[in-house]
Motif scaffolding. Structure first.
Motif, short mmCIF file in Angstrom:
data_model
loop_
_atom_site.label_atom_id
_atom_site.label_comp_id
_atom_site.label_asym_id
_atom_site.label_seq_id
_atom_site.Cartn_x
_atom_site.Cartn_y
_atom_site.Cartn_z
N GLY A 54 -37.38 19.51 12.09
CA GLY A 54 -38.62 19.92 12.74
C GLY A 54 -38.89 21.41 12.61
N LEU A 55 -37.87 22.16 12.20
CA LEU A 55 -38.03 23.62 12.04
C LEU A 55 -38.21 24.04 10.59
N ARG A 56 -38.23 23.09 9.69
CA ARG A 56 -38.42 23.42 8.27
C ARG A 56 -39.87 23.84 8.02
N SER A 57 -40.05 24.63 6.97
CA SER A 57 -41.38 25.11 6.61
C SER A 57 -42.26 23.94 6.17
N ALA A 58 -43.52 23.98 6.56
CA ALA A 58 -44.49 22.97 6.14
C ALA A 58 -45.11 23.33 4.80
N GLY A 59 -44.69 24.44 4.20
CA GLY A 59 -45.25 24.87 2.93
C GLY A 59 -46.39 25.84 3.15
N PRO A 60 -47.02 26.24 2.06
CA PRO A 60 -48.10 27.22 2.20
C PRO A 60 -49.27 26.65 2.98
N PRO A 61 -49.96 27.50 3.74
CA PRO A 61 -51.11 27.02 4.51
C PRO A 61 -52.28 26.71 3.60
N GLY A 62 -53.24 25.99 4.14
CA GLY A 62 -54.44 25.66 3.39
C GLY A 62 -54.37 24.27 2.81
N ALA A 63 -55.44 23.91 2.17
CA ALA A 63 -55.54 22.57 1.60
C ALA A 63 -54.55 22.42 0.44
N HIS A 64 -53.98 21.25 0.34
CA HIS A 64 -53.08 20.97 -0.77
C HIS A 64 -53.91 20.66 -2.00
N ARG A 65 -53.34 20.99 -3.16
CA ARG A 65 -54.04 20.62 -4.38
C ARG A 65 -54.18 19.12 -4.41
N ARG A 66 -55.30 18.67 -4.83
CA ARG A 66 -55.54 17.24 -4.82
C ARG A 66 -55.02 16.58 -6.09
N VAL A 67 -54.87 17.33 -7.15
CA VAL A 67 -54.32 16.79 -8.39
C VAL A 67 -52.87 17.25 -8.47
N SER A 68 -51.95 16.31 -8.61
CA SER A 68 -50.54 16.66 -8.69
C SER A 68 -50.26 17.39 -10.00
N ASP A 69 -49.10 18.03 -10.08
CA ASP A 69 -48.74 18.71 -11.31
C ASP A 69 -48.62 17.72 -12.46
N GLU A 70 -48.10 16.53 -12.17
CA GLU A 70 -47.99 15.50 -13.21
C GLU A 70 -49.38 15.06 -13.68
N GLY A 71 -50.30 14.89 -12.72
CA GLY A 71 -51.67 14.52 -13.06
C GLY A 71 -52.34 15.59 -13.90
N TRP A 117 -62.60 25.29 -11.44
CA TRP A 117 -62.13 26.58 -11.94
C TRP A 117 -60.87 27.02 -11.20
N ARG A 118 -60.84 26.85 -9.87
CA ARG A 118 -59.65 27.22 -9.10
C ARG A 118 -58.44 26.41 -9.56
N LEU A 119 -58.63 25.11 -9.81
CA LEU A 119 -57.55 24.26 -10.28
C LEU A 119 -57.04 24.75 -11.64
N LEU A 120 -57.95 25.05 -12.54
CA LEU A 120 -57.55 25.54 -13.86
C LEU A 120 -56.76 26.85 -13.74
N ARG A 121 -57.27 27.78 -12.94
CA ARG A 121 -56.58 29.07 -12.78
C ARG A 121 -55.21 28.89 -12.15
N ALA A 122 -55.11 27.96 -11.19
CA ALA A 122 -53.82 27.72 -10.53
C ALA A 122 -52.77 27.22 -11.52
N HIS A 123 -53.23 26.61 -12.61
CA HIS A 123 -52.29 26.11 -13.62
C HIS A 123 -52.21 27.02 -14.84
#
Length: 162
Positions: A54-71, A117-123
């Motif tokens: 219950g004390l572990r990090s939930a990861g970065p804040p904000g919306a999660h990418r909707r397309v997985s890295d595999e996708g 564009w944000r998705l492309l830049r993130a990759h």
């Protein structure tokens, strides 16, 4: 917050979980950790509800990418093959075209070109501009057209004195 800072804070919370398990008071945990008693109270509540997990990090804040890295890897393969291989006319990728490819490959719909564009830049993709002139351009034909056809079809210019 950087990933390093997020990891450091998670280690601190997990150390506090160990102290909670040993029966150390919340005030002492706050003193040892160098954080406020209110923060330790929140940690303790999370520890009681979910243990150390219950004390572990939930990861970065904000919306999660909707397309997985595999996708996205599948999308990238289509993009690298070129627009014509994907069924488009011409050699130029537009954000609208990329959005359609993302939807076809992954089923995820991006509502705006800026999201694509944000998705492309993130990759790690960047904007590319096509060459200013087509490789097939015939300079001799262009020169001939400018000197013979253009003067005949050019609209008269108003307000200019000759």
């Amino acid at each position: 917050m950087t990933p390093v800072e997020r990891e450091r804070r998670e280690r601190l919370r997990l150390r506090a979980a160990g102290w909670f398990a040993e029966g150390v008071s919340q005030a002492e945990v706050a003193r040892r950790s160098g954080v406020s008693p209110q923060a330790v109270s929140v940690w303790h509540r999370a520890w009681v509800d979910g243990g150390a997990e219950g004390l572990r990090s939930a990861g970065p804040p904000g919306a999660h990418r909707r397309v997985s890295d595999e996708g996205f890897a599948e999308v990238a393969a289509v993009l690298e093959a070129g627009p014509e291989a994907a069924g488009f006319t011409g050699q130029v990728w537009t954000l609208a075209r990329v959005g359609r490819v993302i939807t076809q490959v992954t089923g995820v719909v991006y509502a705006s070109p800026s999201s694509v564009w944000r998705l492309l830049r993130a990759h790690g993709w960047s904007r590319q501009r096509p060459a200013r002139r087509a490789l097939e351009r015939d300079e001799e034909a262009v020169t001939t057209w400018r000197s013979t056809v253009w003067p005949q079809v050019k609209p008269p210019q108003k307000g200019r004195m000759r």
